[in-house]
Motif scaffolding. Structure first.
Motif, PDB file in Angstrom:
ATOM      1  N   GLY A 174       9.488  -4.615  -3.377  1.00 22.69           N
ATOM      2  CA  GLY A 174       9.440  -4.192  -1.979  1.00 22.69           C
ATOM      3  C   GLY A 174      10.391  -3.047  -1.701  1.00 22.69           C
ATOM      4  N   VAL A 175      11.589  -3.137  -2.265  1.00 18.78           N
ATOM      5  CA  VAL A 175      12.573  -2.068  -2.071  1.00 18.78           C
ATOM      6  C   VAL A 175      12.076  -0.772  -2.703  1.00 18.78           C
ATOM      7  CG1 VAL A 175      14.912  -1.325  -2.606  1.00 18.78           C
ATOM      8  CG2 VAL A 175      14.483  -3.703  -1.931  1.00 18.78           C
ATOM      9  N   ILE A 176      11.520  -0.877  -3.930  1.00 20.40           N
ATOM     10  CA  ILE A 176      11.040   0.336  -4.623  1.00 20.40           C
ATOM     11  C   ILE A 176       9.891   0.968  -3.842  1.00 20.40           C
ATOM     12  CG2 ILE A 176       9.897   1.152  -6.724  1.00 20.40           C
ATOM     13  CD1 ILE A 176      11.425  -1.046  -8.258  1.00 20.40           C
ATOM     14  N   LYS A 177       8.982   0.147  -3.356  1.00 19.66           N
ATOM     15  CA  LYS A 177       7.835   0.686  -2.623  1.00 19.66           C
ATOM     16  C   LYS A 177       8.289   1.379  -1.334  1.00 19.66           C
ATOM     17  CE  LYS A 177       3.413  -0.591  -0.542  1.00 19.66           C
ATOM     18  NZ  LYS A 177       2.458  -1.672  -0.265  1.00 19.66           N
ATOM     19  N   GLY A 178       9.191   0.717  -0.597  1.00 17.49           N
ATOM     20  CA  GLY A 178       9.685   1.325   0.643  1.00 17.49           C
ATOM     21  C   GLY A 178      10.405   2.631   0.371  1.00 17.49           C
ATOM     22  N   SER A 179      11.200   2.660  -0.697  1.00 16.40           N
ATOM     23  CA  SER A 179      11.932   3.887  -1.029  1.00 16.40           C
ATOM     24  C   SER A 179      10.977   5.003  -1.414  1.00 16.40           C
ATOM     25  CB  SER A 179      12.906   3.609  -2.174  1.00 16.40           C
ATOM     26  OG  SER A 179      13.838   2.603  -1.798  1.00 16.40           O
ATOM     27  N   ALA A 180       9.938   4.656  -2.177  1.00 20.23           N
ATOM     28  CA  ALA A 180       8.969   5.676  -2.596  1.00 20.23           C
ATOM     29  C   ALA A 180       8.231   6.245  -1.389  1.00 20.23           C
ATOM     30  CB  ALA A 180       7.979   5.077  -3.596  1.00 20.23           C
ATOM     31  N   GLU A 181       7.875   5.414  -0.435  1.00 22.54           N
ATOM     32  CA  GLU A 181       7.163   5.896   0.753  1.00 22.54           C
ATOM     33  C   GLU A 181       8.065   6.800   1.601  1.00 22.54           C
ATOM     34  OE1 GLU A 181       5.849   2.332   2.609  1.00 22.54           O
ATOM     35  OE2 GLU A 181       4.081   2.094   1.294  1.00 22.54           O
TER      36      GLU A 181
END
Length: 428
Positions: A213-220
């Motif tokens: 979740g953290v990686i996805k939010g950061s990528a977005e």
């Protein structure tokens, strides 16, 4: 094909040879016809099993007929009057053979023929002598004893065959029970593995989901800030987001496998759920043409089902069947019929395809978690299906269909009601 009998000898054959040798050296001693006839009887007696195996349809008929002929020849050469020959008990040989290998009617017919062959010597005797009352009584006693011996031996043989058949049925029942026990043991081992791996998967999935979740939010956020200023970085950020989504879907499957199922069953028509599942798989299919045949028995009872979970089972199995047939296409046959399992009424669903099938060595492993033969996937689909079936108090197995694709057989408990008569259709 059953193996044919080999021509062998045993200790009973030696007894026969001793018995016939004793007859050969009994009076009349210098009678070559008698010795030759006894030799023929001995050869026939030693080879009768071998001969009957070579002539399975009428072998024993020929053997009994030959014994009657040889007995008649022996009588003809062992007395001044053949009807008075002391060798008349030789007719017990064909009588006993018939009693051992035929039913009651066949035994009576052959005993009558043997008696008629013996009585045929009465005619030439009457050309020279008169038949006295004492002679008539003696002849009648001999014939009656032929029939008495035939009936006794035949009853013994019939009881022996019935006992053998009972033992064979018992052996078949024991073999079937052993197969069921082995299947139950395999299901128990599979359930234990599922429980252990489920706990492990649940913990692992939860630990992975949070960092994802953290990686996805950061990528977005990174993609939004970069915008069009740095196309390469924006593209890489998109790759990160896509792969994170794929991993999230994989983690969700882990959780589906690991978390306890909340099954809410109610009486439903299993055929309606089957039709929906088949439609949802067929519509997006882009491979070879697949002919779907539905064979639903009349008057099926309602089944105790969780609608969403049971549809998931059917979709998974149908999807696997489509993918197995691939670009070549094929035929998918779905059958639903009444059945019983462990004394419980239920519905049996058979889902069979014409794909390459599952090798016998892999059939015990396909329901294990993380086992797959596909290039993609993690091997949890059939494990989840097996878990859903267990929660429904049902069962799933793979039938042996060598060279004819794969056939999954599912059992669902019945609810006791009856649905309207369904149909049998074929669609492409």
């Amino acid at each position: 094909m059953a193996a044919r009998k080999r021509l062998t000898t045993g200790w009973m054959d030696l007894v026969w040879l001793v018995f016939l040798g004793g007859l050969a050296i009994s009076p009349p001693l210098w009678e070559p016809h008698k010795q030759l006839t006894l030799l023929a009887i001995g050869i026939l007696q030693l080879t009768e099993g071998w001969l009957a195996d070579r002539l399975p349809q009428r072998g024993w008929n020929y053997i009994v007929l030959l014994k009657i002929l040889f007995a008649t020849l022996l009588i003809d050469h062992t007395g001044e009057l053949s009807i008075n020959s002391s060798y008349y008990p030789i007719y017990y040989l064909p009588v006993f053979t018939a009693a051992l290998h035929f039913g009651a009617l066949g035994t009576l017919i052959w005993t009558t023929l043997a008696s008629a062959a013996y009585c045929s010597y009465l005619y030439p005797a009457l050309q020279q002598y008169e038949l006295t009352a004492e002679g008539t009584a003696e002849l009648s006693l001999r014939i009656l004893f032929f029939f008495l011996a035939a009936v006794v031996i035949n009853q013994f043989a019939i009881k022996s065959r019935q006992q053998t058949e009972r033992y064979q049925r018992l052996a078949e029942q024991l073999a079937a029970t052993n197969r069921q026990l082995e299947r139950a043991q395999a299901e128990a081992r599979r359930s234990e593995r599922l429980a252990a791996l489920g706990q492990l998967s649940a913990g692992l999935a939860h630990e992975i989901r949070n960092p994802l979740g953290v990686i996805k939010g950061s990528a977005e956020m990174l993609n939004q800030k970069l915008g069009t200023a740095d196309p390469l970085s924006a593209e890489l950020a998109g790759y990160i987001s896509t792969e994170v989504n794929r991993l999230s879907a994989l983690v969700s499957r882990f959780l589906d496998f690991a978390r306890p199922l909340h099954v809410e069953t109610r009486p439903q028509s299993i055929t309606a759920i089957l039709d929906r599942a088949l439609k949802s798989v067929a519509e997006p299919w882009t491979g070879g043409p697949v002919e779907v045949r539905r064979k639903y028995a009349d008057g099926l009872p309602l089944a105790l089902l969780d609608e969403a979970l049971s549809e998931q089972v059917f979709v998974n199995l149908a999807q696997n069947a489509y993918e197995a047939m691939g670009s070549n296409g094929g035929r998918l046959t779905v059958e639903a019929s009444r059945t019983e399992s462990k004394g419980r009424r239920g519905i049996e669903v058979r889902i069979a395809d014409t794909g390459p099938g599952i090798p016998p060595a892999l059939r015990e492993q396909i329901f294990n978690p993380f086992f797959t033969t596909k290039d993609t996937g993690v091997g949890l689909g059939l494990s989840i299906v097996s878990k859903i079936m267990d929660e429904h108090q049902g069962s799933i197995r793979v039938d042996e269909t060598p060279g004819q694709g794969t056939c999954f057989v599912l059992y669902f408990p019945a609810a006791g009601a009856v649905v309207p008569s369904p149909h049998e259709v074929a669609s492409t």
